[in-house]
Design an enzyme around this catalytic site. Structure first.
Site, short mmCIF file in Angstrom:
data_model
loop_
_atom_site.label_atom_id
_atom_site.label_comp_id
_atom_site.label_asym_id
_atom_site.label_seq_id
_atom_site.Cartn_x
_atom_site.Cartn_y
_atom_site.Cartn_z
N LYS A 1 0.84 -1.20 0.00
CA LYS A 1 0.00 0.00 0.00
C LYS A 1 0.88 1.25 0.00
CE LYS A 1 -1.50 -1.61 3.77
NZ LYS A 1 -2.13 -1.86 5.08
N THR B 1 -6.96 3.00 8.36
CA THR B 1 -7.16 2.81 6.91
C THR B 1 -6.67 1.43 6.45
OG1 THR B 1 -5.06 3.98 6.57
CG2 THR B 1 -7.08 5.25 6.23
N CYS C 1 -6.51 -1.43 8.21
CA CYS C 1 -7.47 -2.46 8.64
C CYS C 1 -8.69 -2.45 7.72
CB CYS C 1 -7.95 -2.20 10.07
SG CYS C 1 -6.63 -2.05 11.28
N1 ATP Z 1 -4.15 10.19 2.47
C1 ATP Z 1 -4.68 9.19 1.76
N2 ATP Z 1 -5.46 9.47 0.68
C2 ATP Z 1 -6.00 8.47 -0.05
N3 ATP Z 1 -5.81 7.16 0.22
C3 ATP Z 1 -5.05 6.82 1.27
C4 ATP Z 1 -4.45 7.81 2.10
N4 ATP Z 1 -3.76 7.18 3.09
C5 ATP Z 1 -3.93 5.88 2.90
N5 ATP Z 1 -4.70 5.64 1.80
C6 ATP Z 1 -5.16 4.33 1.30
O1 ATP Z 1 -5.57 3.62 2.46
C7 ATP Z 1 -5.15 2.25 2.40
C8 ATP Z 1 -4.22 1.97 3.57
O2 ATP Z 1 -2.94 2.50 3.28
P1 ATP Z 1 -1.78 2.76 4.32
O3 ATP Z 1 -0.50 2.62 3.56
O4 ATP Z 1 -2.03 4.05 5.02
O5 ATP Z 1 -2.00 1.56 5.34
P2 ATP Z 1 -1.60 1.39 6.85
O6 ATP Z 1 -0.38 2.20 7.15
O7 ATP Z 1 -1.51 -0.07 7.07
O8 ATP Z 1 -2.81 2.00 7.64
P3 ATP Z 1 -3.02 2.06 9.26
O9 ATP Z 1 -1.80 1.53 9.92
O10 ATP Z 1 -3.29 3.51 9.54
O11 ATP Z 1 -4.23 1.26 9.53
C9 ATP Z 1 -4.50 2.08 1.03
O12 ATP Z 1 -5.46 1.57 0.12
C10 ATP Z 1 -4.06 3.48 0.65
O13 ATP Z 1 -4.05 3.63 -0.74
C1 HMH Z 2 -5.95 -3.07 17.45
C2 HMH Z 2 -5.29 -2.36 16.32
N1 HMH Z 2 -5.04 -3.05 15.19
C3 HMH Z 2 -4.43 -2.45 14.14
C4 HMH Z 2 -4.05 -1.12 14.22
C5 HMH Z 2 -3.33 -0.47 13.05
O1 HMH Z 2 -4.00 0.58 12.54
C6 HMH Z 2 -4.33 -0.43 15.44
N2 HMH Z 2 -3.99 0.89 15.59
N3 HMH Z 2 -4.95 -1.07 16.45
#
Ligand code: ATP
Ligand code: HMH
Length: 280
Positions: free
Chosen positions: A174, A210, A212
């Site tokens: 992602k 986002t 999750c």
């Molecule tokens: N600012 C943004 N605008 C549009 N899409 C976004 C944005 N931030 C994340 N996304 C989308 O959200 C999804 C999750 O991406 P991200 O890389 O942020 O995951 P993550 O770090 O595992 O999230 P988190 O740890 O906050 O749950 C992806 O499909 C990404 O394209």
């Molecule tokens: C419990 C839990 N799972 C996943 C994440 C990652 O977003 C979080 N902040 N908390």
């Protein structure tokens, strides 16, 4: 039969991430959601105030209760906490022959708190990856799992190849952490082709959960029988709408709006038309 999905993850008391995000997302996809908790977190938009693992026996019993009695059409894993809990999950997947396994290798919450012990990384790679249909790391998680640094899309392709070689049938790296980029590009690799999914970056502080939400939406698509490509596309649109219509609350990273596609159906159609997808 009503389609189902099981989330195996941690609880986020703040409701934006973890099993709460997963169950809300399943519901929005008309998928019957079930859950097995690995840990309880005391958490809000400011960060994680405490982590309380569920004892391994407690996790095993939840998985047994579900597996012995209920149909599971897709599994999504999130926060797994440590190697002992990953082992319980791997055993259950084998025992009940569950399929459509989506692994979001959650390691660190947005505020920097650890959600997976470091000693579990290797165990996850060796034991969970070979039975994974889709793994969905963000860029820092992909760096840790592949032991490389990722700056460019070419680096991401290399990381995807490594994770596929380690056993995952499909890899989605992602792009949320690719700060500064005008578009957020998610990269899918299926062992032969790379597919890119791109939408404009939304400037927002409210992106808690986002990852999750994306993985749960993807699991919902697989539960309904969609291809991985179609499920990734729909998950990307679902998250875009959720971030666009976030309901600000708390002092920190607020949660997204899991009901946005349902609440703003016409906008969802135009976002669907806006997604740029290309293969390589
Ligand atoms: N600012 C943004 N605008 C549009 N899409 C976004 C944005 N931030 C994340 N996304 C989308 O959200 C999804 C999750 O991406 P991200 O890389 O942020 O995951 P993550 O770090 O595992 O999230 P988190 O740890 O906050 O749950 C992806 O499909 C990404 O394209
Ligand atoms: C419990 C839990 N799972 C996943 C994440 C990652 O977003 C979080 N902040 N908390």
């Amino acid at each position: 039969m009503r389609r189902t999905a099981l989330t195996i993850a941690g609880s986020d008391s703040g409701g934006g991430a973890g099993i709460q995000a997963d169950l809300k997302t399943f519901q929005e996809h008309h998928v019957f959601g079930m859950s097995a908790l690995t840990a309880v977190t005391a958490q809000n938009t400011r960060g994680v105030q405490g982590v309380f693992p569920v004892e391994v026996k407690g996790l095993e019993e939840q998985l047994r209760s579900i597996g012995d009695d209920m149909p599971v059409h897709a599994v999504k894993t999130g926060m797994l906490f440590d190697a002992d809990r990953i082992k319980a999950v791997v055993n259950a997947i084998h025992r009940y022959e569950w399929s459509n396994i989506v692994v979001d290798p959650v390691m660190i919450a947005k505020g920097g708190d650890s959600l997976l012990s470091e000693s579990a990384h290797e165990f996850l790679m060796k034991n969970l990856l070979p039975i994974t249909d889709v793994i969905t790391p963000n860029i820092p998680e992909a760096e840790v799992l592949t032991n490389m640094t990722i700056h460019t899309l070419a680096d991401r392709k290399e990381a995807a190849i490594r994770l596929h070689k380690a056993g995952a049938s499909h890899v989605v790296i992602k792009g949320g952490h690719d700060d500064g980029a005008e578009n957020v590009i998610d990269l899918l690799y299926d062992g032969s082709a790379f597919t890119y999914f791109s939408l404009p970056r939304i400037q927002s502080e409210n992106t808690h959960g986002t990852g999750c939400t994306f993985a749960a939406a993807l699991a919902s698509g697989l539960s309904h029988g969609s291809s991985v490509t179609e499920a990734v596309k729909k998950a990307k649109i679902f998250v875009q709408m959720a971030i666009q219509h976030t309901v600000p609350m708390g002092d920190g990273h607020g949660p997204t709006n899991h009901g946005a596609v349902r609440q703003y159906p016409e906008e969802a159609i135009s976002v669907t038309e806006e997604v740029k997808i290309w293969d390589e």
